[in-house]
Structure formats: C-alpha cells, structure tokens
Design a protein around this motif. Structure first.
Motif, PDB file in Angstrom:
ATOM      1  N   ALA A   1       0.837  -1.208   0.000  1.00 31.57           N
ATOM      2  CA  ALA A   1       0.000   0.000   0.000  1.00 31.57           C
ATOM      3  C   ALA A   1       0.869   1.254   0.000  1.00 31.57           C
ATOM      4  O   ALA A   1       0.541   2.242  -0.669  1.00 31.57           O
ATOM      5  CB  ALA A   1      -0.935  -0.008   1.215  1.00 31.57           C
ATOM      6  N   ARG A   2       1.980   1.223   0.727  1.00 32.03           N
ATOM      7  CA  ARG A   2       2.914   2.356   0.716  1.00 32.03           C
ATOM      8  C   ARG A   2       3.476   2.574  -0.683  1.00 32.03           C
ATOM      9  O   ARG A   2       3.523   3.701  -1.176  1.00 32.03           O
ATOM     10  CB  ARG A   2       4.085   2.113   1.688  1.00 32.03           C
ATOM     11  N   ARG A   3       3.911   1.497  -1.310  1.00 32.48           N
ATOM     12  CA  ARG A   3       4.474   1.613  -2.661  1.00 32.48           C
ATOM     13  C   ARG A   3       3.454   2.238  -3.621  1.00 32.48           C
ATOM     14  O   ARG A   3       3.797   3.130  -4.405  1.00 32.48           O
ATOM     15  CB  ARG A   3       4.896   0.236  -3.181  1.00 32.48           C
ATOM     16  N   ASN A   4       2.229   1.750  -3.550  1.00 28.16           N
ATOM     17  CA  ASN A   4       1.186   2.279  -4.439  1.00 28.16           C
ATOM     18  C   ASN A   4       0.912   3.748  -4.160  1.00 28.16           C
ATOM     19  O   ASN A   4       0.689   4.529  -5.093  1.00 28.16           O
ATOM     20  CB  ASN A   4      -0.087   1.454  -4.305  1.00 28.16           C
ATOM     21  N   TYR A   5       0.927   4.129  -2.911  1.00 24.77           N
ATOM     22  CA  TYR A   5       0.730   5.538  -2.564  1.00 24.77           C
ATOM     23  C   TYR A   5       1.838   6.391  -3.196  1.00 24.77           C
ATOM     24  O   TYR A   5       1.554   7.395  -3.851  1.00 24.77           O
ATOM     25  CB  TYR A   5       0.707   5.727  -1.042  1.00 24.77           C
ATOM     26  N   TYR A   6       3.076   6.001  -2.998  1.00 23.38           N
ATOM     27  CA  TYR A   6       4.189   6.787  -3.544  1.00 23.38           C
ATOM     28  C   TYR A   6       4.115   6.879  -5.066  1.00 23.38           C
ATOM     29  O   TYR A   6       4.373   7.927  -5.647  1.00 23.38           O
ATOM     30  CB  TYR A   6       5.539   6.212  -3.114  1.00 23.38           C
ATOM     31  N   LYS A   7       3.760   5.773  -5.702  1.00 19.23           N
ATOM     32  CA  LYS A   7       3.667   5.762  -7.166  1.00 19.23           C
ATOM     33  C   LYS A   7       2.589   6.711  -7.673  1.00 19.23           C
ATOM     34  O   LYS A   7       2.665   7.169  -8.812  1.00 19.23           O
ATOM     35  CB  LYS A   7       3.399   4.347  -7.678  1.00 19.23           C
ATOM     36  N   SER A   8       1.617   7.033  -6.845  1.00 22.42           N
ATOM     37  CA  SER A   8       0.528   7.925  -7.254  1.00 22.42           C
ATOM     38  C   SER A   8       0.904   9.406  -7.168  1.00 22.42           C
ATOM     39  O   SER A   8       0.168  10.256  -7.663  1.00 22.42           O
ATOM     40  CB  SER A   8      -0.707   7.674  -6.379  1.00 22.42           C
ATOM     41  N   LEU A   9       2.039   9.726  -6.566  1.00 23.13           N
ATOM     42  CA  LEU A   9       2.414  11.122  -6.358  1.00 23.13           C
ATOM     43  C   LEU A   9       3.064  11.736  -7.588  1.00 23.13           C
ATOM     44  O   LEU A   9       3.817  11.067  -8.304  1.00 23.13           O
ATOM     45  CB  LEU A   9       3.367  11.239  -5.158  1.00 23.13           C
ATOM     46  N   LYS A  10       2.806  13.006  -7.815  1.00 24.72           N
ATOM     47  CA  LYS A  10       3.364  13.683  -8.994  1.00 24.72           C
ATOM     48  C   LYS A  10       4.877  13.840  -8.905  1.00 24.72           C
ATOM     49  O   LYS A  10       5.539  14.015  -9.916  1.00 24.72           O
ATOM     50  CB  LYS A  10       2.688  15.031  -9.222  1.00 24.72           C
ATOM     51  N   THR A  11       5.445  13.763  -7.709  1.00 24.84           N
ATOM     52  CA  THR A  11       6.896  13.873  -7.541  1.00 24.84           C
ATOM     53  C   THR A  11       7.584  12.510  -7.559  1.00 24.84           C
ATOM     54  O   THR A  11       8.781  12.411  -7.283  1.00 24.84           O
ATOM     55  CB  THR A  11       7.237  14.611  -6.231  1.00 24.84           C
ATOM     56  N   PHE A  12       6.845  11.456  -7.917  1.00 24.97           N
ATOM     57  CA  PHE A  12       7.433  10.111  -7.935  1.00 24.97           C
ATOM     58  C   PHE A  12       8.641  10.025  -8.867  1.00 24.97           C
ATOM     59  O   PHE A  12       9.626   9.357  -8.553  1.00 24.97           O
ATOM     60  CB  PHE A  12       6.386   9.057  -8.314  1.00 24.97           C
ATOM     61  N   SER A  13       8.581  10.705  -9.992  1.00 23.38           N
ATOM     62  CA  SER A  13       9.698  10.629 -10.948  1.00 23.38           C
ATOM     63  C   SER A  13      10.988  11.197 -10.356  1.00 23.38           C
ATOM     64  O   SER A  13      12.078  10.799 -10.753  1.00 23.38           O
ATOM     65  CB  SER A  13       9.346  11.347 -12.246  1.00 23.38           C
ATOM     66  N   ILE A  14      10.866  12.095  -9.398  1.00 24.49           N
ATOM     67  CA  ILE A  14      12.042  12.699  -8.771  1.00 24.49           C
ATOM     68  C   ILE A  14      12.502  11.882  -7.559  1.00 24.49           C
ATOM     69  O   ILE A  14      13.679  11.591  -7.405  1.00 24.49           O
ATOM     70  CB  ILE A  14      11.734  14.145  -8.325  1.00 24.49           C
ATOM     71  N   PHE A  15      11.562  11.518  -6.687  1.00 21.80           N
ATOM     72  CA  PHE A  15      11.899  10.907  -5.408  1.00 21.80           C
ATOM     73  C   PHE A  15      11.503   9.433  -5.296  1.00 21.80           C
ATOM     74  O   PHE A  15      11.795   8.793  -4.291  1.00 21.80           O
ATOM     75  CB  PHE A  15      11.224  11.678  -4.271  1.00 21.80           C
ATOM     76  N   GLY A  16      10.845   8.900  -6.305  1.00 23.12           N
ATOM     77  CA  GLY A  16      10.277   7.557  -6.228  1.00 23.12           C
ATOM     78  C   GLY A  16      11.273   6.456  -5.922  1.00 23.12           C
ATOM     79  O   GLY A  16      10.990   5.566  -5.110  1.00 23.12           O
ATOM     80  N   LYS A  17      12.415   6.485  -6.551  1.00 23.96           N
ATOM     81  CA  LYS A  17      13.402   5.423  -6.324  1.00 23.96           C
ATOM     82  C   LYS A  17      13.796   5.373  -4.847  1.00 23.96           C
ATOM     83  O   LYS A  17      13.857   4.291  -4.255  1.00 23.96           O
ATOM     84  CB  LYS A  17      14.631   5.635  -7.203  1.00 23.96           C
ATOM     85  N   GLY A  18      14.030   6.528  -4.261  1.00 29.45           N
ATOM     86  CA  GLY A  18      14.389   6.581  -2.839  1.00 29.45           C
ATOM     87  C   GLY A  18      13.257   6.106  -1.945  1.00 29.45           C
ATOM     88  O   GLY A  18      13.480   5.387  -0.967  1.00 29.45           O
ATOM     89  N   TRP A  19      12.030   6.520  -2.270  1.00 31.71           N
ATOM     90  CA  TRP A  19      10.878   6.087  -1.470  1.00 31.71           C
ATOM     91  C   TRP A  19      10.717   4.575  -1.522  1.00 31.71           C
ATOM     92  O   TRP A  19      10.499   3.932  -0.499  1.00 31.71           O
ATOM     93  CB  TRP A  19       9.603   6.754  -1.967  1.00 31.71           C
TER      94      TRP A  19
END
Length: 175
Positions: free
Chosen positions: A138-156
């Motif tokens: 659920a955390r992964r899916n939440y992060y993937k839904s964010l507009k800043t995922f392309s910038i911070f997604g790998k770290g999250w």
C-alpha cells in the motif's frame, strides 16, 4: 517513551538521513535534518530556525517531537513489533492519518484514521508478516501515485523495501 519507540526511531533516523537543503533539489520539505523539516521544527519549538539550528539537530533533540507528533498519533504503542516501525515511518513521511488509513485498508477495515477496537481486533486476527507485506505494498502504491514520484520515487521505494525487511526481522526476533 512507549513500547518499541526507541528501536523504531533509531531505524527511521537511518532512513531519514542527515542535513539536506531540499530547496536546492526541488523537495517541498525544504531544509531538513534527521527527517525534521524546518517548518515542523519551528512549529514544535515555537520559534524560527536558521541553518545552524537545523544542522545542530540530534537524535536526542528530535526524539520527543517524533514521539509526540508521529508515534502516538499512529497508535504505534499498541501495534505489533515490526508493524509499528512501518506505520510510524509512513506517518512521518506522508502524514499520520494517511498512515493509519493505509493500515486499515490493508486489513479490510473502514479507513477512518483511528485505531479503535475493530481495527485492533482485525490486526490481532491477521498474520502479521502478511500484514507487513500488504501495508508495504500500500505504501508503494501511494508513492507511485504522487506527482513527484519521478524525482523521489526510487528513494521512497528503496525505503519501503528496506523497512519492510527490517520489520520482518523484528517480527522474527519476537518469536
């Protein structure tokens, strides 16, 4: 300090890292140290914080803030070991209400943001290792839904993976 707070805080602080001026990398959190943004520190202390103050934060200085603002509002003192780490970390990173609601969704409970008797009963009925996996997804899916995922997604996502492994290890140590 309540429950497993100290151990969870130590693990979260490793994920959060040290001082960074996020304004230089497009992070809306701005100046941050040990996961505490300048804005949050100023709200907590009641006065402005300059860079020297932010760089001077220590685990001992931020521990009461973390317990008051994130540990207790996410009900971690009543959660099983391992799960408490994940709910705490998500509360810090994305808000305490969102973290509790993701937990409730992970167990099929009405997501109202309050861990009451029904939520606790469903947690007790759950296989905690499976629940750790569901909550992490659920955390992964939440992060993937964010507009800043392309910038911070790998770290999250790295953080989720790392903390999921830590949570499962904590759970094994309890058995």
């Amino acid at each position: 300090m309540t429950g497993n707070f100290k151990e969870c805080l130590d693990l979260v602080l490793k994920s959060e890292g040290g001082f960074v001026d996020g304004t230089k990398i497009g992070d809306p959190g701005g100046m941050t140290n040990l996961g505490v943004t300048k804005r949050v520190w100023e709200e907590y202390t009641g006065h402005e914080a300059d860079e020297k103050t932010m760089r001077g934060l220590t685990p001992e200085k931020v521990a009461p803030l973390y317990e008051q603002r994130y540990w207790r509002p996410t009900y971690c003192e009543v959660l099983p070991r391992g799960l408490d780490l994940l709910v705490f970390s998500m509360g810090i990173n994305a808000g305490t209400g969102r973290s509790v609601k993701l937990l409730q969704q992970s167990i099929g409970c009405l997501p109202d943001g309050v861990i009451g008797p029904r939520t606790m009963e469903l947690i007790k009925q759950s296989n905690i290792a499976d629940l750790i996996g569901k909550f992490s997804e659920a955390r992964r899916n939440y992060y993937k839904s964010l507009k800043t995922f392309s910038i911070f997604g790998k770290g999250w996502l790295n953080r989720v993976d790392h903390e999921e492994a830590q949570a499962l290890q904590m759970l094994k140590m309890d058995k």
